[in-house]
Design an enzyme around this catalytic site. Structure first.
Site, PDB file in Angstrom:
ATOM      1  N   GLN A 152      15.311  -8.382  -3.335  1.00 55.82           N
ATOM      2  CA  GLN A 152      14.005  -9.040  -3.145  1.00 55.82           C
ATOM      3  C   GLN A 152      13.556  -9.718  -4.442  1.00 55.82           C
ATOM      4  O   GLN A 152      13.084 -10.867  -4.438  1.00 55.82           O
ATOM      5  CB  GLN A 152      12.987  -8.000  -2.693  1.00 55.82           C
ATOM      6  CG  GLN A 152      11.533  -8.448  -2.810  1.00 55.82           C
ATOM      7  CD  GLN A 152      10.548  -7.442  -2.257  1.00 55.82           C
ATOM      8  OE1 GLN A 152      10.433  -7.297  -1.064  1.00 55.82           O
ATOM      9  NE2 GLN A 152       9.802  -6.760  -3.123  1.00 55.82           N
ATOM     10  N   GLY A 186       9.221  -4.458  -8.496  1.00 58.00           N
ATOM     11  CA  GLY A 186      10.117  -3.365  -8.899  1.00 58.00           C
ATOM     12  C   GLY A 186      11.582  -3.702  -8.663  1.00 58.00           C
ATOM     13  O   GLY A 186      11.923  -4.414  -7.715  1.00 58.00           O
ATOM     14  N   GLU A 187      12.432  -3.137  -9.541  1.00 67.69           N
ATOM     15  CA  GLU A 187      13.878  -3.363  -9.391  1.00 67.69           C
ATOM     16  C   GLU A 187      14.481  -2.525  -8.271  1.00 67.69           C
ATOM     17  O   GLU A 187      15.640  -2.707  -7.945  1.00 67.69           O
ATOM     18  CB  GLU A 187      14.602  -3.038 -10.707  1.00 67.69           C
ATOM     19  CG  GLU A 187      14.423  -4.115 -11.753  1.00 67.69           C
ATOM     20  CD  GLU A 187      15.234  -3.850 -13.009  1.00 67.69           C
ATOM     21  OE1 GLU A 187      15.776  -2.735 -13.162  1.00 67.69           O
ATOM     22  OE2 GLU A 187      15.310  -4.757 -13.853  1.00 67.69           O
ATOM     23  N   HIS A 206       4.356   1.920  -8.112  1.00 72.40           N
ATOM     24  CA  HIS A 206       3.373   0.827  -8.141  1.00 72.40           C
ATOM     25  C   HIS A 206       2.499   0.931  -9.394  1.00 72.40           C
ATOM     26  O   HIS A 206       2.180  -0.069 -10.032  1.00 72.40           O
ATOM     27  CB  HIS A 206       2.454   0.885  -6.912  1.00 72.40           C
ATOM     28  CG  HIS A 206       3.164   0.719  -5.608  1.00 72.40           C
ATOM     29  ND1 HIS A 206       3.268   1.728  -4.685  1.00 72.40           N
ATOM     30  CD2 HIS A 206       3.803  -0.343  -5.075  1.00 72.40           C
ATOM     31  CE1 HIS A 206       3.939   1.303  -3.638  1.00 72.40           C
ATOM     32  NE2 HIS A 206       4.279   0.046  -3.838  1.00 72.40           N
ATOM     33  N   GLY A 247       0.810  -1.214   0.000  1.00 73.32           N
ATOM     34  CA  GLY A 247       0.000   0.000   0.000  1.00 73.32           C
ATOM     35  C   GLY A 247       0.842   1.261   0.000  1.00 73.32           C
ATOM     36  O   GLY A 247       2.024   1.220  -0.341  1.00 73.32           O
ATOM     37  N   ALA A 248       0.200   2.390   0.392  1.00 74.98           N
ATOM     38  CA  ALA A 248       0.818   3.722   0.251  1.00 74.98           C
ATOM     39  C   ALA A 248       1.330   3.846  -1.187  1.00 74.98           C
ATOM     40  O   ALA A 248       2.499   4.126  -1.443  1.00 74.98           O
ATOM     41  CB  ALA A 248       1.932   3.943   1.271  1.00 74.98           C
ATOM     42  N   HIS A 285       2.231   4.620  -5.038  1.00 74.72           N
ATOM     43  CA  HIS A 285       2.795   5.779  -5.731  1.00 74.72           C
ATOM     44  C   HIS A 285       2.995   5.387  -7.195  1.00 74.72           C
ATOM     45  O   HIS A 285       2.667   4.252  -7.598  1.00 74.72           O
ATOM     46  CB  HIS A 285       4.108   6.209  -5.072  1.00 74.72           C
ATOM     47  CG  HIS A 285       5.075   5.090  -4.857  1.00 74.72           C
ATOM     48  ND1 HIS A 285       5.699   4.427  -5.884  1.00 74.72           N
ATOM     49  CD2 HIS A 285       5.507   4.477  -3.709  1.00 74.72           C
ATOM     50  CE1 HIS A 285       6.491   3.494  -5.400  1.00 74.72           C
ATOM     51  NE2 HIS A 285       6.384   3.482  -4.075  1.00 74.72           N
TER      52      HIS A 285
END
Ligand code: PAF
Length: 278
Positions: A155, A149-150, A37, A31-32, A34
């Site tokens: 991760q 995302g990179e 995302h 969430g949150a 931006h």
């Protein structure tokens, strides 16, 4: 847009869509939301008939309870932002019980050394928490493709190493004009700290431009001193490592790909970033 809090309801809905021949793209988030995302979601919307986003702040991947309790929680704003790019997105916003049942746990993994350095070294059990929740979410959504995302490159590599038959796609880091990588944590930065934080990317690009004419140790010392010369910044790590095994190196072998990885506290807020070097 449809909002699901219960996994069985989402599973039923997706089963129905799958029977109609829809392929499913999935963007797991905390969430949150931006533009970073949104760029993952746009990729999924472009390539799949159905797109699911999960919004779940996963307690098991936080090493500090303050970091968890101050993590932004903005479901309503997140849903409004999602509507700006599509009315079709399915939102999965479960609570902890829905994901973990009565007792929270993490599975144990052998990440084959991918977690030995950088985030794995500085955040205790972080990747066990990430891998556990990602597997739980993938089991619910069972997508064809999942997008990450990179910015969280370590991760991404760890998730790619999990045993799933899901296509895992890495997407380029989205940045502010200043170069600052988009992150939910940026909400916590004042305008002044944001400006100072833009020096993180400036220094990563300095490494990229100078990698062929300096020794790695020299270069990382120069950049560490530059970062620490700001009163508001405190470097946690700066490591150059190969992309595949994520092992730090002190020399470049042109047959391999490398990245510089950095973690910096800016006015107490922990930010990470990385850049591809060759
Ligand atoms: O990158 C994130 O936002 C989280 O680590 C993830 C992948 C959603 C798991 O909680």
């Amino acid at each position: 847009m449809k909002l699901f809090h219960k996994k069985l309801e989402l599973i039923d809905h997706l089963d129905h869509l799958r029977k109609l021949g829809s392929d499913i793209g999935f963007v797991p988030t905390m969430g949150a939301l931006h533009n970073g995302h949104l760029s993952l979601l746009k990729k999924s919307l472009l390539n799949n008939k159905v797109t699911v986003v999960s919004i779940f702040v996963n307690p098991t991947q936080f090493s500090s309870s303050t970091d968890l309790s101050t993590y932004p929680n903005k479901l309503k704003e997140d849903c409004s932002l999602l509507k700006t790019i599509s009315d079709e997105i399915l939102v999965f916003a479960p609570d902890s019980k829905e994901i973990y049942g009565d007792k929270m746990y993490v599975n144990s993994y052998d990440f084959k050394g991918l977690d030995d350095f950088m985030e794995g070294e500085f955040r205790n059990n972080h990747f066990e928490g990430v891998a556990t929740v990602v597997e739980l979410l993938l089991n619910v959504v069972n997508p064809d493709t999942a997008y990450f995302g990179e910015k969280d490159f370590q991760q991404l590599q760890i998730i790619k190493s999990l045993e799933t038959n899901i296509n895992i796609v890495g997407c380029k880091t989205q940045r502010e004009k200043s170069g600052l990588a988009l992150s939910s944590r940026n909400h916590k930065l004042s305008l002044k700290s944001k400006k100072i934080a833009s020096n993180i990317f400036k220094n990563l690009t300095f490494i990229k431009s100078n990698i062929s004419n300096h020794k790695i140790e020299e270069l990382t010392n120069i950049v560490s001193d530059k970062i620490n010369s700001f009163d508001q910044m405190n470097l946690e790590y700066l490591i150059i490592a190969d992309e595949d095994k994520l092992v730090p190196t002190d020399s470049i072998n042109l047959k391999k790909k490398y990245r510089a990885f950095i973690s910096v506290f800016v006015d107490g807020i922990r930010l990470i970033d990385n850049i591809a070097l060759n």
